[in-house]
Write a protein that holds these residues in place. Structure first.
Motif, PDB file in Angstrom:
ATOM      1  N   LEU A  20      -6.941  21.331  45.477  1.00  0.00           N
ATOM      2  CA  LEU A  20      -8.024  20.394  45.159  1.00  0.00           C
ATOM      3  C   LEU A  20      -8.893  20.108  46.376  1.00  0.00           C
ATOM      4  CD1 LEU A  20      -6.140  17.883  42.880  1.00  0.00           C
ATOM      5  CD2 LEU A  20      -8.109  19.270  42.233  1.00  0.00           C
ATOM      6  N   PHE A  21      -8.259  19.910  47.522  1.00  0.00           N
ATOM      7  CA  PHE A  21      -9.025  19.587  48.724  1.00  0.00           C
ATOM      8  C   PHE A  21      -9.872  20.776  49.176  1.00  0.00           C
ATOM      9  CE2 PHE A  21      -9.579  19.027  53.321  1.00  0.00           C
ATOM     10  CZ  PHE A  21     -10.247  17.817  53.303  1.00  0.00           C
ATOM     11  N   CYS A 107      -8.579  17.416  34.896  1.00  0.00           N
ATOM     12  CA  CYS A 107      -8.403  18.299  36.051  1.00  0.00           C
ATOM     13  C   CYS A 107      -6.967  18.808  36.002  1.00  0.00           C
ATOM     14  CB  CYS A 107      -8.664  17.517  37.338  1.00  0.00           C
ATOM     15  SG  CYS A 107      -8.144  18.362  38.828  1.00  0.00           S
ATOM     16  N   VAL A 108      -6.806  20.116  35.850  1.00  0.00           N
ATOM     17  CA  VAL A 108      -5.475  20.703  35.714  1.00  0.00           C
ATOM     18  C   VAL A 108      -4.604  20.388  36.923  1.00  0.00           C
ATOM     19  CG1 VAL A 108      -4.210  22.876  35.533  1.00  0.00           C
ATOM     20  CG2 VAL A 108      -6.290  22.540  34.226  1.00  0.00           C
ATOM     21  N   PHE A 109      -5.153  20.513  38.125  1.00  0.00           N
ATOM     22  CA  PHE A 109      -4.360  20.276  39.336  1.00  0.00           C
ATOM     23  C   PHE A 109      -4.006  18.801  39.488  1.00  0.00           C
ATOM     24  CE2 PHE A 109      -6.733  24.191  40.208  1.00  0.00           C
ATOM     25  CZ  PHE A 109      -5.658  25.053  40.385  1.00  0.00           C
ATOM     26  N   CYS A 110      -4.921  17.930  39.074  1.00  0.00           N
ATOM     27  CA  CYS A 110      -4.625  16.488  39.082  1.00  0.00           C
ATOM     28  C   CYS A 110      -3.505  16.177  38.098  1.00  0.00           C
ATOM     29  CB  CYS A 110      -5.863  15.682  38.707  1.00  0.00           C
ATOM     30  SG  CYS A 110      -7.296  15.931  39.755  1.00  0.00           S
ATOM     31  N   LEU A 111      -3.561  16.806  36.933  1.00  0.00           N
ATOM     32  CA  LEU A 111      -2.525  16.584  35.924  1.00  0.00           C
ATOM     33  C   LEU A 111      -1.169  17.069  36.416  1.00  0.00           C
ATOM     34  CD1 LEU A 111      -4.440  17.580  32.663  1.00  0.00           C
ATOM     35  CD2 LEU A 111      -3.824  15.277  33.420  1.00  0.00           C
ATOM     36  N   VAL A 112      -1.147  18.167  37.157  1.00  0.00           N
ATOM     37  CA  VAL A 112       0.115  18.672  37.714  1.00  0.00           C
ATOM     38  C   VAL A 112       0.725  17.621  38.641  1.00  0.00           C
ATOM     39  CG1 VAL A 112       1.110  20.375  39.305  1.00  0.00           C
ATOM     40  CG2 VAL A 112      -0.408  21.118  37.468  1.00  0.00           C
ATOM     41  N   VAL A 113      -0.086  17.063  39.524  1.00  0.00           N
ATOM     42  CA  VAL A 113       0.400  16.045  40.461  1.00  0.00           C
ATOM     43  C   VAL A 113       0.875  14.810  39.697  1.00  0.00           C
ATOM     44  CG1 VAL A 113      -0.269  14.472  42.320  1.00  0.00           C
ATOM     45  CG2 VAL A 113      -1.056  16.847  42.368  1.00  0.00           C
ATOM     46  N   ASP A 114       0.043  14.316  38.790  1.00  0.00           N
ATOM     47  CA  ASP A 114       0.359  13.080  38.072  1.00  0.00           C
ATOM     48  C   ASP A 114       1.596  13.234  37.193  1.00  0.00           C
ATOM     49  OD1 ASP A 114      -1.876  11.990  39.263  1.00  0.00           O
ATOM     50  OD2 ASP A 114      -3.180  12.334  37.531  1.00  0.00           O
ATOM     51  N   LEU A 115       1.669  14.309  36.447  1.00  0.00           N
ATOM     52  CA  LEU A 115       2.831  14.517  35.582  1.00  0.00           C
ATOM     53  C   LEU A 115       4.086  14.797  36.404  1.00  0.00           C
ATOM     54  CD1 LEU A 115       1.194  16.532  32.663  1.00  0.00           C
ATOM     55  CD2 LEU A 115       1.829  14.111  32.716  1.00  0.00           C
ATOM     56  N   GLY A 116       3.925  15.466  37.544  1.00  0.00           N
ATOM     57  CA  GLY A 116       5.067  15.692  38.429  1.00  0.00           C
ATOM     58  C   GLY A 116       5.667  14.386  38.920  1.00  0.00           C
ATOM     59  N   LEU A 117       4.809  13.452  39.287  1.00  0.00           N
ATOM     60  CA  LEU A 117       5.309  12.150  39.742  1.00  0.00           C
ATOM     61  C   LEU A 117       5.980  11.380  38.608  1.00  0.00           C
ATOM     62  CD1 LEU A 117       2.452  11.155  42.167  1.00  0.00           C
ATOM     63  CD2 LEU A 117       4.869  11.409  42.754  1.00  0.00           C
ATOM     64  N   LEU A 118       5.456  11.497  37.412  1.00  0.00           N
ATOM     65  CA  LEU A 118       6.089  10.823  36.272  1.00  0.00           C
ATOM     66  C   LEU A 118       7.436  11.462  35.940  1.00  0.00           C
ATOM     67  CD1 LEU A 118       2.992  10.150  33.996  1.00  0.00           C
ATOM     68  CD2 LEU A 118       4.200   8.550  35.495  1.00  0.00           C
ATOM     69  N   ILE A 119       7.525  12.776  36.054  1.00  0.00           N
ATOM     70  CA  ILE A 119       8.809  13.459  35.852  1.00  0.00           C
ATOM     71  C   ILE A 119       9.804  13.018  36.919  1.00  0.00           C
ATOM     72  CG2 ILE A 119       9.947  15.715  35.983  1.00  0.00           C
ATOM     73  CD1 ILE A 119       7.381  16.833  34.575  1.00  0.00           C
ATOM     74  N   ALA A 120       9.338  12.911  38.171  1.00  0.00           N
ATOM     75  CA  ALA A 120      10.210  12.437  39.255  1.00  0.00           C
ATOM     76  C   ALA A 120      10.688  11.018  38.965  1.00  0.00           C
ATOM     77  CB  ALA A 120       9.479  12.501  40.598  1.00  0.00           C
ATOM     78  N   LEU A 121       9.827  10.179  38.415  1.00  0.00           N
ATOM     79  CA  LEU A 121      10.213   8.805  38.079  1.00  0.00           C
ATOM     80  C   LEU A 121      11.276   8.784  36.977  1.00  0.00           C
ATOM     81  CD1 LEU A 121       9.688   5.749  38.539  1.00  0.00           C
ATOM     82  CD2 LEU A 121       8.035   5.910  36.659  1.00  0.00           C
ATOM     83  N   VAL A 122      11.093   9.596  35.962  1.00  0.00           N
ATOM     84  CA  VAL A 122      12.085   9.670  34.887  1.00  0.00           C
ATOM     85  C   VAL A 122      13.419  10.153  35.452  1.00  0.00           C
ATOM     86  CG1 VAL A 122      12.703  10.916  32.767  1.00  0.00           C
ATOM     87  CG2 VAL A 122      10.399   9.962  33.036  1.00  0.00           C
TER      88      VAL A 122
END
Length: 130
Positions: A20-21, A107-122
């Motif tokens: 993304l950057f 944004c596909v890459f944003c979704l990867v980051v966001d969903l990854g953090l939610l999976i880590a939280l679960v």
């Protein structure tokens, strides 16, 4: 083993943040679509700094502290990892809200980051229960 899962999430999130950057120089995202729209929106930066740059530093730090914790487990690093996952997941929920209801572009890459953090939280909650 359990912290290796967090390590994988942080590594995938770091790679997505780097993509993304670097989008402005690599052109990975189509101009005027998806990631380009999200990143160029008023929500694409905080205090004048690109959110993906924050992600690079945060996920690099989290990889380092997780590797340290894997080699020398202690309560202090465990609390840092767990706290960062909780805070990161709350921020991820906010960014998902922005994409779904405010910007209405994904944004596909944003979704990867966001969903990854939610999976880590679960996974973190699962660890606490077992």
């Amino acid at each position: 083993m359990k912290y290796k899962i967090f390590l994988a999430v942080f590594a995938i999130s770091l790679i997505s943040s780097i993509i993304l950057f670097s989008n402005s120089s690599t052109g990975v995202c189509d101009p005027g679509k998806g990631c380009d729209v999200v990143n160029s929106s008023s929500y694409g930066s905080t205090f004048g700094i690109s959110n993906s740059l924050y992600g690079i530093f945060i996920f690099a730090f989290m990889i380092a502290i997780t590797l340290f914790h894997i080699s020398k487990p202690n309560n202090h690093t465990r609390r840092i990892i767990h706290g960062t996952i909780i805070i990161g997941a709350l921020i991820a929920l906010y960014f998902l809200y922005l994409q779904f209801f405010v910007i209405r572009v994904f944004c596909v890459f944003c979704l990867v980051v966001d969903l990854g953090l939610l999976i880590a939280l679960v996974f973190l909650f699962w660890l606490w229960r077992h």
